[in-house]
Design an enzyme around this catalytic site. Structure first.
Site, PDB file in Angstrom:
ATOM      1  N   ASP A  30     -61.856  -2.380  98.320  1.00 53.22           N
ATOM      2  CA  ASP A  30     -61.068  -3.143  97.742  1.00 53.22           C
ATOM      3  C   ASP A  30     -60.792  -4.504  97.505  1.00 53.22           C
ATOM      4  OD1 ASP A  30     -58.104  -1.403  97.150  1.00 53.22           O
ATOM      5  OD2 ASP A  30     -57.660  -3.487  97.559  1.00 53.22           O
ATOM      6  N   ILE A  31     -60.556  -4.690  96.029  1.00 54.23           N
ATOM      7  CA  ILE A  31     -60.546  -6.299  95.929  1.00 54.23           C
ATOM      8  C   ILE A  31     -59.267  -7.208  96.422  1.00 54.23           C
ATOM      9  CG2 ILE A  31     -58.285  -6.024  94.039  1.00 54.23           C
ATOM     10  CD1 ILE A  31     -60.701  -7.846  91.698  1.00 54.23           C
ATOM     11  N   ASN A  87     -51.844   7.351  98.127  1.00 53.27           N
ATOM     12  CA  ASN A  87     -50.732   6.958  97.781  1.00 53.27           C
ATOM     13  C   ASN A  87     -50.482   7.973  96.385  1.00 53.27           C
ATOM     14  OD1 ASN A  87     -50.633   5.661  99.182  1.00 53.27           O
ATOM     15  ND2 ASN A  87     -51.189   3.463  98.292  1.00 53.27           N
ATOM     16  N   GLY A  93     -46.443   4.867  96.588  1.00 47.25           N
ATOM     17  CA  GLY A  93     -46.680   3.665  96.465  1.00 47.25           C
ATOM     18  C   GLY A  93     -47.782   3.254  95.449  1.00 47.25           C
ATOM     19  N   GLN A  94     -47.729   4.100  94.529  1.00 46.70           N
ATOM     20  CA  GLN A  94     -48.858   4.149  93.965  1.00 46.70           C
ATOM     21  C   GLN A  94     -49.419   3.497  92.469  1.00 46.70           C
ATOM     22  OE1 GLN A  94     -50.196   8.206  91.655  1.00 46.70           O
ATOM     23  NE2 GLN A  94     -51.913   7.443  91.554  1.00 46.70           N
ATOM     24  N   HIS A 100     -57.016   8.416  93.755  1.00 46.17           N
ATOM     25  CA  HIS A 100     -58.435   7.978  94.863  1.00 46.17           C
ATOM     26  C   HIS A 100     -57.234   7.692  96.263  1.00 46.17           C
ATOM     27  CE1 HIS A 100     -54.992   5.001  93.564  1.00 46.17           C
ATOM     28  NE2 HIS A 100     -54.809   4.354  94.721  1.00 46.17           N
ATOM     29  N   HIS A 102     -57.670   5.973  99.959  1.00 45.45           N
ATOM     30  CA  HIS A 102     -57.600   4.571 100.616  1.00 45.45           C
ATOM     31  C   HIS A 102     -58.535   4.932 101.908  1.00 45.45           C
ATOM     32  CE1 HIS A 102     -55.386   1.900  98.289  1.00 45.45           C
ATOM     33  NE2 HIS A 102     -55.062   3.332  97.723  1.00 45.45           N
TER      34      HIS A 102
END
Ligand code: AMP
Ligand code: ZN
Length: 114
Positions: A30-31, A87, A93-94, A100, A102
């Protein structure tokens, strides 16, 4: 989908730090990591959210979880524990509309989520 960030990442059109890749799945760091380990696992095929998955995607959804399990072991967080999260939708909270999961770990995570 042509205008989807994660489709572009899976296709290598936008750079990412790879954690796992096969014909069907791609995983990358994740960035904006929320834990020492924060990896995103995605299907290469565009599925907008869990709401858009169907019975036909059963094996794919299972592979996302089991690949998360394998990555947790590879990244050294299996024993300490980790969280696999999806999410879905606005209240979930998407923010990126490509399904995807997490993988979060490397520290104690609180519950319940915010
Ligand atoms: P979600 O809020 O569940 O939709 O998660 C989207 C995640 O994608 C967030 O944790 C973001 O930090 C992450 N993200 C957004 N853009 C990128 C990118 N270019 N490379 C890696 N992760 C990203
Ligand atoms: Zn997509």
């Amino acid at each position: 989908m042509s205008d989807c960030l994660f489709c572009k990442i899976a296709a290598g059109e936008i750079p990412s730090k790879e954690a796992y890749a096969d014909d069907e799945l791609y995983a990358f760091h994740d960035i904006s990591p929320q834990a020492p380990v924060h990896v995103l696992l995605i299907p290469r095929r565009h599925i907008g959210s869990l709401n858009e998955a169907s019975e036909d995607d059963q094996a794919l959804l299972g592979r996302l979880l089991l690949t998360g399990q394998k990555l947790a072991a590879e990244l050294g967080i299996a024993e300490g524990g980790y969280r696999l999260v999806n999410n879905c939708g606005a209240d979930g909270g998407q923010t990126v509309h490509h399904l995807h999961v997490h993988l979060l770990g490397g520290r104690g995570l609180t519950w319940p989520p915010g």
